[in-house]
Design a protein around this motif. Structure first.
Motif, mmCIF file in Angstrom:
data_model
loop_
_atom_site.group_PDB
_atom_site.id
_atom_site.type_symbol
_atom_site.label_atom_id
_atom_site.label_comp_id
_atom_site.label_asym_id
_atom_site.label_seq_id
_atom_site.Cartn_x
_atom_site.Cartn_y
_atom_site.Cartn_z
ATOM 1 N N ARG A 1 37.729 110.067 28.028
ATOM 2 C CA ARG A 1 37.304 109.623 29.353
ATOM 3 C C ARG A 1 36.897 110.806 30.224
ATOM 4 N N GLU A 2 37.641 111.915 30.093
ATOM 5 C CA GLU A 2 37.320 113.086 30.904
ATOM 6 C C GLU A 2 35.971 113.666 30.500
ATOM 7 N N ILE A 3 35.709 113.724 29.193
ATOM 8 C CA ILE A 3 34.418 114.226 28.731
ATOM 9 C C ILE A 3 33.293 113.318 29.210
ATOM 10 N N THR A 4 33.527 112.016 29.182
ATOM 11 C CA THR A 4 32.523 111.073 29.672
ATOM 12 C C THR A 4 32.220 111.318 31.140
ATOM 13 N N ASP A 5 33.251 111.577 31.931
ATOM 14 C CA ASP A 5 33.035 111.791 33.355
ATOM 15 C C ASP A 5 32.381 113.151 33.628
ATOM 16 N N ALA B 1 40.218 122.642 32.400
ATOM 17 C CA ALA B 1 41.599 123.122 32.355
ATOM 18 C C ALA B 1 42.540 122.024 31.864
ATOM 19 N N ALA B 2 42.297 120.785 32.296
ATOM 20 C CA ALA B 2 43.145 119.669 31.858
ATOM 21 C C ALA B 2 43.006 119.435 30.359
ATOM 22 N N ILE B 3 41.779 119.518 29.843
ATOM 23 C CA ILE B 3 41.563 119.333 28.406
ATOM 24 C C ILE B 3 42.219 120.466 27.615
ATOM 25 N N LEU B 4 42.082 121.692 28.110
ATOM 26 C CA LEU B 4 42.720 122.835 27.444
ATOM 27 C C LEU B 4 44.238 122.669 27.414
ATOM 28 N N HIS B 5 44.817 122.242 28.520
ATOM 29 C CA HIS B 5 46.267 122.050 28.582
ATOM 30 C C HIS B 5 46.717 120.960 27.613
ATOM 31 N N ALA B 6 45.920 119.888 27.506
ATOM 32 C CA ALA B 6 46.255 118.806 26.579
ATOM 33 C C ALA B 6 46.250 119.305 25.141
ATOM 34 N N TYR B 7 45.228 120.093 24.778
ATOM 35 C CA TYR B 7 45.155 120.608 23.406
ATOM 36 C C TYR B 7 46.321 121.545 23.115
ATOM 37 N N ASP C 1 49.002 110.969 31.591
ATOM 38 C CA ASP C 1 49.052 110.608 33.013
ATOM 39 C C ASP C 1 48.538 111.750 33.880
ATOM 40 N N MET C 2 48.867 112.990 33.478
ATOM 41 C CA MET C 2 48.408 114.137 34.255
ATOM 42 C C MET C 2 46.880 114.224 34.241
ATOM 43 N N ILE C 3 46.288 114.012 33.044
ATOM 44 C CA ILE C 3 44.830 114.033 32.954
ATOM 45 C C ILE C 3 44.241 112.903 33.788
ATOM 46 N N ALA C 4 44.879 111.727 33.742
ATOM 47 C CA ALA C 4 44.378 110.598 34.525
ATOM 48 C C ALA C 4 44.444 110.902 36.024
ATOM 49 N N ARG C 5 45.518 111.564 36.463
ATOM 50 C CA ARG C 5 45.628 111.907 37.881
ATOM 51 C C ARG C 5 44.568 112.941 38.265
ATOM 52 N N THR C 6 44.344 113.908 37.360
ATOM 53 C CA THR C 6 43.288 114.889 37.618
ATOM 54 C C THR C 6 41.933 114.188 37.719
ATOM 55 N N HIS C 7 41.707 113.260 36.810
ATOM 56 C CA HIS C 7 40.460 112.492 36.791
ATOM 57 C C HIS C 7 40.267 111.756 38.118
ATOM 58 N N ALA C 8 41.326 111.083 38.590
ATOM 59 C CA ALA C 8 41.227 110.323 39.836
ATOM 60 C C ALA C 8 40.983 111.243 41.035
#
Length: 274
Positions: free
Chosen positions: A156-160, A192-198, A244-251
């Motif tokens: 979803r983050e890549i899409t956005d 940064a959010a994607i890097l943290h997730a990986y 959830d953290m990525i979703a909050r960053t996304h929002a």
């Protein structure tokens, strides 16, 4: 938002108990242990000329024995059913990620295709290793839920990110430097959010491999504060919140980008007269 790169496959867990029971029934019905005794009972009835009553007794006794056999082995059958359903779910998720990767490559977004490909590779390694040993079973469901959630949110983050980059042309001609800074800030936050997730997934896999290869006969003596899996428990505590953290960053990014102008259609070619 372009849905072509959104992750649209359901997570593996929670697993519906009804699905497990239905799969177990299918496995039992397909097994020769179920239908071979019934065939032999029918053959015996014909050979003995048992008559209707004899057939009823033979089939009833055989069915009771088969049912008793499966009842004793039901926990093992349910475990097999669960493994099959998990494998099918993970395979469907892998196919969905491959579809998204191919879509990104086809659009020339090779950097994001490569990124998601590495998430897929790590996902497959985690799901394979976490089901290898019984001592890792306690972690399996939480790991699967965390991995599924993170992969969905990364897609979803890549899409956005793609959506925002499509608006770059309008921002560059907006005569508003603040809009450009907001766009760049949003991109940095997403990356940064994607890097943290990986990084979190990589740490989870490292701990799983460490626990899976640890020798139970030759491991060093551990204190109560150093029990096997403690570190994995700690990482999983953060992994549960990672999506959830990525979703909050996304929002948050979306709220900050509301003032960006919508992309406009490119003007047609201008006729040049001489």
């Amino acid at each position: 938002m372009d849905p072509s790169t959104l992750f649209s496959v359901a997570p593996t867990f929670p697993m519906d108990d009804v699905r497990i029971r239905e799969r177990s029934r299918e496995l039992m019905l397909r097994s020769p242990i179920t239908w071979t005794p019934l065939i032999l009972a029918g053959a015996a009835g014909i050979a003995l000329d048992a008559g209707l009553a004899g057939f009823v007794i033979l089939f009833g006794a055989t069915a009771a024995l088969v049912s008793r056999y499966w009842k004793k082995r039901r926990p093992a059958i349910d475990a097999t059913s669960l493994r099959e359903l998990i494998g099918e779910s993970n395979a469907a998720q892998d196919d969905e990620l491959k579809r998204i990767i191919n879509n990104l490559s086809a659009k020339g977004l090779h950097q994001y295709a490569l990124c998601l490909g590495r998430f897929l590779f790590l996902k497959q390694k985690i799901e394979k290793d976490v089901h290898r040993g019984k001592h890792l079973a306690v972690f399996a469901q939480e790991v699967e839920k965390g991995v599924d959630g993170i992969c969905a949110e990364v897609c979803r983050e890549i899409t956005d990110i793609r959506k925002r980059e499509e608006r770059l042309g309008d921002v560059l001609t907006s005569r508003d430097p603040a809009l450009l800074e907001r766009l760049e800030s949003a991109r940095r936050e997403s990356h940064a959010a994607i890097l943290h997730a990986y990084t979190s997934l990589y740490q989870v896999h490292a701990e799983i491999v460490g626990l899976g290869t640890e020798s139970l006969d030759h491991k060093p003596k551990q204190t109560a504060a150093e029990q096997p899996g403690q570190r994995l428990h700690e990482i999983l505590g953060g992994l549960r919140d990672e999506a959830d953290m990525i979703a909050r960053t996304h929002a948050r990014i979306r709220r900050s980008m509301d003032e960006l102008p919508e992309p406009v259609e490119a003007p047609g070619p201008v006729a040049i007269t001489q």
